[in-house]
Design a protein around this motif. Structure first.
Motif, mmCIF file in Angstrom:
data_model
loop_
_atom_site.group_PDB
_atom_site.id
_atom_site.type_symbol
_atom_site.label_atom_id
_atom_site.label_comp_id
_atom_site.label_asym_id
_atom_site.label_seq_id
_atom_site.Cartn_x
_atom_site.Cartn_y
_atom_site.Cartn_z
ATOM 1 N N PHE A 212 26.984 -17.975 -3.470
ATOM 2 C CA PHE A 212 28.222 -17.229 -3.710
ATOM 3 C C PHE A 212 28.954 -16.925 -2.407
ATOM 4 O O PHE A 212 30.163 -17.162 -2.294
ATOM 5 N N PHE A 213 28.238 -16.403 -1.416
ATOM 6 C CA PHE A 213 28.901 -15.983 -0.177
ATOM 7 C C PHE A 213 29.396 -17.169 0.652
ATOM 8 O O PHE A 213 30.244 -16.988 1.537
ATOM 9 N N VAL A 214 28.890 -18.359 0.368
ATOM 10 C CA VAL A 214 29.397 -19.553 1.057
ATOM 11 C C VAL A 214 30.536 -20.181 0.267
ATOM 12 O O VAL A 214 31.601 -20.487 0.818
ATOM 13 N N SER A 215 30.335 -20.373 -1.021
ATOM 14 C CA SER A 215 31.301 -21.146 -1.810
ATOM 15 C C SER A 215 32.537 -20.345 -2.203
ATOM 16 O O SER A 215 33.641 -20.895 -2.246
ATOM 17 N N PHE A 216 32.382 -19.054 -2.503
ATOM 18 C CA PHE A 216 33.514 -18.284 -3.027
ATOM 19 C C PHE A 216 34.675 -18.203 -2.036
ATOM 20 O O PHE A 216 35.812 -18.576 -2.378
ATOM 21 N N LEU A 331 37.920 -15.390 -11.083
ATOM 22 C CA LEU A 331 36.593 -14.801 -11.305
ATOM 23 C C LEU A 331 35.850 -15.532 -12.417
ATOM 24 O O LEU A 331 34.638 -15.759 -12.319
ATOM 25 N N THR A 332 36.567 -15.903 -13.461
ATOM 26 C CA THR A 332 35.924 -16.639 -14.555
ATOM 27 C C THR A 332 35.370 -17.968 -14.055
ATOM 28 O O THR A 332 34.230 -18.332 -14.347
ATOM 29 N N GLY A 333 36.177 -18.710 -13.311
ATOM 30 C CA GLY A 333 35.707 -19.983 -12.773
ATOM 31 C C GLY A 333 34.540 -19.817 -11.830
ATOM 32 O O GLY A 333 33.610 -20.635 -11.824
ATOM 33 N N THR A 334 34.552 -18.743 -11.041
ATOM 34 C CA THR A 334 33.451 -18.504 -10.107
ATOM 35 C C THR A 334 32.159 -18.206 -10.843
ATOM 36 O O THR A 334 31.093 -18.749 -10.508
ATOM 37 N N ILE A 335 32.239 -17.356 -11.863
ATOM 38 C CA ILE A 335 31.027 -17.000 -12.609
ATOM 39 C C ILE A 335 30.486 -18.204 -13.367
ATOM 40 O O ILE A 335 29.268 -18.426 -13.433
ATOM 41 N N MET A 338 28.692 -20.240 -10.883
ATOM 42 C CA MET A 338 27.399 -19.639 -10.547
ATOM 43 C C MET A 338 26.379 -19.845 -11.664
ATOM 44 O O MET A 338 25.196 -20.085 -11.416
ATOM 45 N N ALA A 339 26.851 -19.758 -12.911
ATOM 46 C CA ALA A 339 25.949 -20.001 -14.037
ATOM 47 C C ALA A 339 25.449 -21.438 -14.034
ATOM 48 O O ALA A 339 24.284 -21.716 -14.336
ATOM 49 N N GLN A 340 26.342 -22.360 -13.697
ATOM 50 C CA GLN A 340 25.923 -23.759 -13.586
ATOM 51 C C GLN A 340 24.888 -23.923 -12.483
ATOM 52 O O GLN A 340 23.895 -24.638 -12.645
#
Length: 419
Positions: A212-216, A331-335, A338-340
């Protein structure tokens, strides 16, 4: 005149019949999909529910000063004391082979469990005490009913003699089942009755944190630049095409990239959340960028024009007005990304996160496993009790995936604004 009127009527009825058939085809497709989903989830739950409970056997242990020195508890041979207590419970067991079978009713961790009982409550020292200990995986399967006791002896791992000992203990109220908290508090183990998912959960948490902290931030800044500031030329088109292509690349390719670049070239530590998170961030970057760009594109142009008309710079218009309105979709795309990443196994296998890790990791540079990899390892184990562990771990993974998707829906509804 009648023919001219009946022809449109027939056409209308035919069209309505086609629409009705199409609706029923759609409903049938949904029903079949739901049936497959219910069957899959139901079978996993039925197989995994046994791992969420565990069996315990009560043994009376003499904790007098003759067996345990209160001033030097650690000097006691707890394994020997437990075996002695089992022999006293079944004095008719005399042969060496039968004794080994008798000791096999309890987990191989029986000595450590006795020590933990004493350290948790030293007041039990001084005399005989009836204490509860974890049953072995074979005994647990028989007690829970997963193995039919009426099967011929050569078709089950426990002999008739061992089952008779279990029945004696059950008749003496020395057997019970309760919630298996060790499944959530223990790390991995070679023994099914002791194996838990805590180390894998922590490994997945640390890996996703790095991801998360790298990709977001990289994905959001890349999406904003490409959508709001990048000139529309061949270079930007080339970048867009490659981002879309990367979103469809098999995940194992990113694992090979991480193996070649992060491990072989940069020499980062193998089987760590740091490397796993970096590999998963490479995989999720295209997904987040595409979702973020779609969200930015959905903001009405009038918002930008109004901000620019009031004297805002392009950067101010983007970050003060456009980006906040696109935040729900981002945020939806990020979550979802992350779920993937949470459910991916192949990239982690390529970077060595398939090793047996019993200790719970505490940092991103310590060896760790991940929940999907733990499921892969247990599914390949030979002991039957690991089948239940595998299904239970899948249930936990599905719960986390469902929660992450529900969080995405909640955030989208909470911050969504109508235009």
């Amino acid at each position: 005149m009648t023919s001219m009127l009946t022809t449109p009527t027939r056409l209308r009825k035919s069209r309505e019949a086609s629409e009705t058939r199409f609706k029923w085809f759609g409903r049938g497709a949904i029903a079949i999909s739901l049936a497959f989903l219910v069957f899959m989830v139901g079978s996993i739950i039925l197989q995994g529910k046994g791992a969420l409970t565990t069996s315990e056997i009560a043994v009376t242990v003499d904790l007098s000063a003759e067996n345990i020195d209160p001033n030097d508890i650690e000097a006691t041979s707890f394994d020997s004391l437990m075996k002695k207590s089992l022999r006293e419970t079944f004095p008719e067991v005399t042969s060496r082979g039968d004794k080994r079978k008798l000791y096999g009713l309890l987990s191989v961790d029986l000595g450590f469990e006795l020590r933990d009982h004493i350290l948790a409550d030293p007041s039990i020292l001084g005399g005989p005490q009836k204490l509860w200990f974890t049953a072995s995986d074979d005994a647990d399967l028989v007690i829970s009913g997963s193995v039919d006791r009426d099967l011929p002896e050569d078709e089950r791992r426990m002999s008739d003699l061992e089952i008779s000992w279990l029945e004696t203990l059950e008749n003496n109220d020395s057997v019970n089942r309760h919630f298996n908290s060790k499944f959530f508090t223990n790390g991995d183990s070679r023994e099914p009755e002791l194996a838990g998912i805590l180390s894998a959960l922590m490994g997945s948490l640390l890996t996703l944190s790095v991801c998360f902290f790298v990709s977001f931030p990289i994905a959001i800044l890349a999406a904003i630049y490409l959508e709001e500031f990048a000139p529309k030329n061949r270079l930007s088109q080339f970048i867009e095409v490659n981002i879309n292509n990367l979103a469809a690349v098999p995940s194992i390719v990113f694992g090979l990239l991480g193996l070649a670049m992060l491990l072989n070239t940069f020499g980062l530590p193998r089987s760590t959340p740091l490397v796993g998170g970096l590999v998963l961030s490479l995989m999720t970057l295209p997904t987040i960028i595409i979702a973020a760009r779609a969200s930015l594109r959905a903001v009405p142009p009038s918002i930008r024009e109004a901000a620019l008309g009031m004297g805002a710079s392009p950067v101010q218009a983007t970050f003060h007005h456009v980006a906040p309105l696109a935040l729900p979709g981002i945020l939806t795309g990020t979550i979802v990304g992350m779920a993937q990443a949470l459910g991916e196994t192949a990239p982690l296998l390529m970077i060595g996160m398939v090793a047996f890790i019993a200790d719970v990791p505490t940092s991103i540079v310590e060896p760790a496993a991940a929940l999907p990899v733990q499921i892969f390892l247990w599914a390949d184990a030979s002991e039957r009790a690991f089948v239940e562990k595998t299904s239970a771990a899948i249930i936990v993974l599905l719960v986390f995936l469902v929660l992450m998707n529900l969080l995405a829906i909640f955030l989208r509804k909470k911050f969504e604004k109508r235009f």
